[in-house]
Design a protein around this motif. Sequence first.
Motif, PDB file in Angstrom:
ATOM      1  N   PHE A   1       0.981  10.761   2.436  1.00  0.00           N
ATOM      2  CA  PHE A   1       1.990   9.401   3.064  1.00  0.00           C
ATOM      3  C   PHE A   1       3.307   9.777   3.042  1.00  0.00           C
ATOM      4  CE2 PHE A   1      -1.082   6.727   4.331  1.00  0.00           C
ATOM      5  CZ  PHE A   1      -2.117   6.781   3.355  1.00  0.00           C
ATOM      6  N   ARG A   2       3.873  10.511   2.249  1.00  0.00           N
ATOM      7  CA  ARG A   2       5.436  11.087   2.210  1.00  0.00           C
ATOM      8  C   ARG A   2       5.603  11.809   3.629  1.00  0.00           C
ATOM      9  NH1 ARG A   2       5.632  12.682  -2.823  1.00  0.00           N
ATOM     10  NH2 ARG A   2       6.194  10.923  -4.302  1.00  0.00           N
TER      11      ARG A   2
ATOM     12  N   SER B   1       4.667   9.855   6.995  1.00  0.00           N
ATOM     13  CA  SER B   1       5.667   8.518   7.210  1.00  0.00           C
ATOM     14  C   SER B   1       6.941   9.516   7.752  1.00  0.00           C
ATOM     15  CB  SER B   1       6.249   8.195   5.637  1.00  0.00           C
ATOM     16  OG  SER B   1       5.279   7.650   5.125  1.00  0.00           O
TER      17      SER B   1
ATOM     18  N   GLY C   1      -2.604  11.660  -2.233  1.00  0.00           N
ATOM     19  CA  GLY C   1      -2.399  10.450  -1.608  1.00  0.00           C
ATOM     20  C   GLY C   1      -0.880  10.483  -1.160  1.00  0.00           C
ATOM     21  N   PRO C   2      -0.021  10.414  -2.384  1.00  0.00           N
ATOM     22  CA  PRO C   2       1.464  10.455  -2.152  1.00  0.00           C
ATOM     23  C   PRO C   2       1.963  11.571  -1.268  1.00  0.00           C
ATOM     24  CG  PRO C   2       0.830  10.140  -4.437  1.00  0.00           C
ATOM     25  CD  PRO C   2      -0.343  10.305  -3.823  1.00  0.00           C
TER      26      PRO C   2
ATOM     27  N   GLU D   1       9.649   2.860  10.488  1.00  0.00           N
ATOM     28  CA  GLU D   1       8.954   2.513   9.074  1.00  0.00           C
ATOM     29  C   GLU D   1       8.149   1.178   9.407  1.00  0.00           C
ATOM     30  OE1 GLU D   1      11.472   1.605   5.780  1.00  0.00           O
ATOM     31  OE2 GLU D   1       9.773   1.720   4.647  1.00  0.00           O
TER      32      GLU D   1
ATOM     33  N   ALA E   1       1.539   4.137  -3.044  1.00  0.00           N
ATOM     34  CA  ALA E   1       1.054   5.395  -2.587  1.00  0.00           C
ATOM     35  C   ALA E   1       2.009   6.324  -3.092  1.00  0.00           C
ATOM     36  CB  ALA E   1       0.320   5.520  -1.342  1.00  0.00           C
ATOM     37  N   ILE E   2       3.260   5.924  -2.553  1.00  0.00           N
ATOM     38  CA  ILE E   2       4.402   6.892  -2.801  1.00  0.00           C
ATOM     39  C   ILE E   2       5.265   6.806  -4.180  1.00  0.00           C
ATOM     40  CG2 ILE E   2       6.798   7.309  -1.869  1.00  0.00           C
ATOM     41  CD1 ILE E   2       5.586   6.983   0.876  1.00  0.00           C
TER      42      ILE E   2
ATOM     43  N   VAL F   1      11.226  -4.310   6.541  1.00  0.00           N
ATOM     44  CA  VAL F   1       9.895  -4.692   7.256  1.00  0.00           C
ATOM     45  C   VAL F   1      10.147  -6.092   7.961  1.00  0.00           C
ATOM     46  CG1 VAL F   1       7.609  -5.441   7.486  1.00  0.00           C
ATOM     47  CG2 VAL F   1       8.267  -3.216   6.397  1.00  0.00           C
TER      48      VAL F   1
ATOM     49  N   TRP G   1       5.095   2.339  11.576  1.00  0.00           N
ATOM     50  CA  TRP G   1       4.284   3.111  10.719  1.00  0.00           C
ATOM     51  C   TRP G   1       3.391   2.221   9.609  1.00  0.00           C
ATOM     52  CZ3 TRP G   1       1.423   7.005   9.931  1.00  0.00           C
ATOM     53  CH2 TRP G   1       1.022   7.566   8.507  1.00  0.00           C
TER      54      TRP G   1
ATOM     55  N   SER H   1      -7.935   9.076   1.237  1.00  0.00           N
ATOM     56  CA  SER H   1      -6.566   9.060   1.215  1.00  0.00           C
ATOM     57  C   SER H   1      -5.918   7.572   0.667  1.00  0.00           C
ATOM     58  CB  SER H   1      -5.857   9.309   2.377  1.00  0.00           C
ATOM     59  OG  SER H   1      -5.890   8.484   3.517  1.00  0.00           O
TER      60      SER H   1
ATOM     61  N   PHE I   1       0.786  -1.244   0.033  1.00  0.00           N
ATOM     62  CA  PHE I   1      -0.169   0.056   0.144  1.00  0.00           C
ATOM     63  C   PHE I   1       0.864   1.381  -0.143  1.00  0.00           C
ATOM     64  CE2 PHE I   1      -2.259   3.183   2.681  1.00  0.00           C
ATOM     65  CZ  PHE I   1      -3.067   3.620   1.745  1.00  0.00           C
ATOM     66  N   LEU I   2       2.020   1.372   0.982  1.00  0.00           N
ATOM     67  CA  LEU I   2       2.862   2.401   1.002  1.00  0.00           C
ATOM     68  C   LEU I   2       3.492   2.849  -0.011  1.00  0.00           C
ATOM     69  CD1 LEU I   2       3.128   4.899   3.101  1.00  0.00           C
ATOM     70  CD2 LEU I   2       5.020   3.493   3.935  1.00  0.00           C
TER      71      LEU I   2
END
Lengths: 212, 212
Positions: free
Chosen positions: B124-125, B128, B120-121, B155, A170-171, A182, B158, B110, A166-167
């Motif tokens: 999230f940036r 984060s 969105g990006p 990370e 999105a990014i 992770v 998050w 979002s 997802f992240l």
Amino acid sequence: MAQARAEVTRQRIIDAAVELFNERGFGETGLADVLQRAGVTKGAFYYHFDSKDALAVSVIDQFQIAIRDAFRKTIDPPAAPGLENIIRGTFAVARLIQTDPAVRVGNELSQSLGQVSDAGPRVFRQTSVAFVDEVKKAFGAGDLRDDANPDDVGEVIWIGVIGCQFLSAAIGDDLVARLARVWHVLLRAIVPEPSLGFFYEVLERSLRDNVR
Amino acid sequence: MAQARAEVTRQRIIDAAVELFNERGFGETGLADVLQRAGVTKGAFYYHFDSKDALAVSVIDQFQIAIRDAFRKTIDPPAAPGLENIIRGTFAVARLIQTDPAVRVGNELSQSLGQVSDAGPRVFRQTSVAFVDEVKKAFGAGDLRDDANPDDVGEVIWIGVIGCQFLSAAIGDDLVARLARVWHVLLRAIVPEPSLGFFYEVLERSLRDNVR
């Protein structure tokens, strides 16, 4: 024969939709664009799909099958310990999302369509259960800490995997590298201390496999 | 005076949109529905927003501010150790998402608007980076294991938090309970063994605060 032709048309519509969703996004793609790109009539479209949303659901279904196959390919035959297979499976899926436009689009749609159809919840309920089952098998193989609850660990790994997907979607950054970071943290919570070195090595090898 | 009135109109449009997105979803809400619910003209709408997407971006912006404020309220003043604040902050945010429709809709938007706008990006940036900064402060307070990399740990937490939000929004189940399960597993990876009992207690108390 007629059925085979119908199937070809159906797949051509899906392929056209994937191209357009990939180029412009789902919201910016009109039904007329799909018809034109696929070279089919409105009648042919509605023979196969009730709506643009129904088309999106088919893209999600294909994504789900592709993901499951990629994951299973690293799981069967289960030669290596369970958790090793799970780690390798998550990298196989991440690689597929990064390299295959149809899978990437399916991943994005499955994330964004929760509001407009029940395909989102259905996909996530099914895949969550399947994933936690695999972790329970790993637990059976003795890979996890004695004090780990396999349900909770399965859920956390699953959340880590979809959170990465997802992240990164999105990014728009490197999914594989994020997945490795992770796993590196998670492993400490889920495997016994003496196994950490072995699983860090599995992680390294999964990363290398991934760049080939 | 005219400006205050314009601001009231703008907020009324946003509130109407939140109601409609909540009732029907973003995809099923037409611009005409928003105008009718808010009781404004097309001209008034376009004075404030370029499009339905721009309206959605404003909902996301309000969501982001609400989330940040809820998180900061548990962080400032930083009386308790850094990680305790972070745990409590994530529960405050989860509770807000579960109880406040505007925040829930903002969270869902979002997640789903990555494809149709850059909101969105951007969200999230920004979030984060802000979140990982808080974890680094906790690291400064000595809450994390010596061998933990604060960037990676930040990370992972998050990803755990947004993964919970995403999965619970998709499936429609209990975000707070899921967050507690994720923290329970993660804590073992990130705090020194002797601190585990203390942080499990923090977790229990955050859960109890949450049901009041």
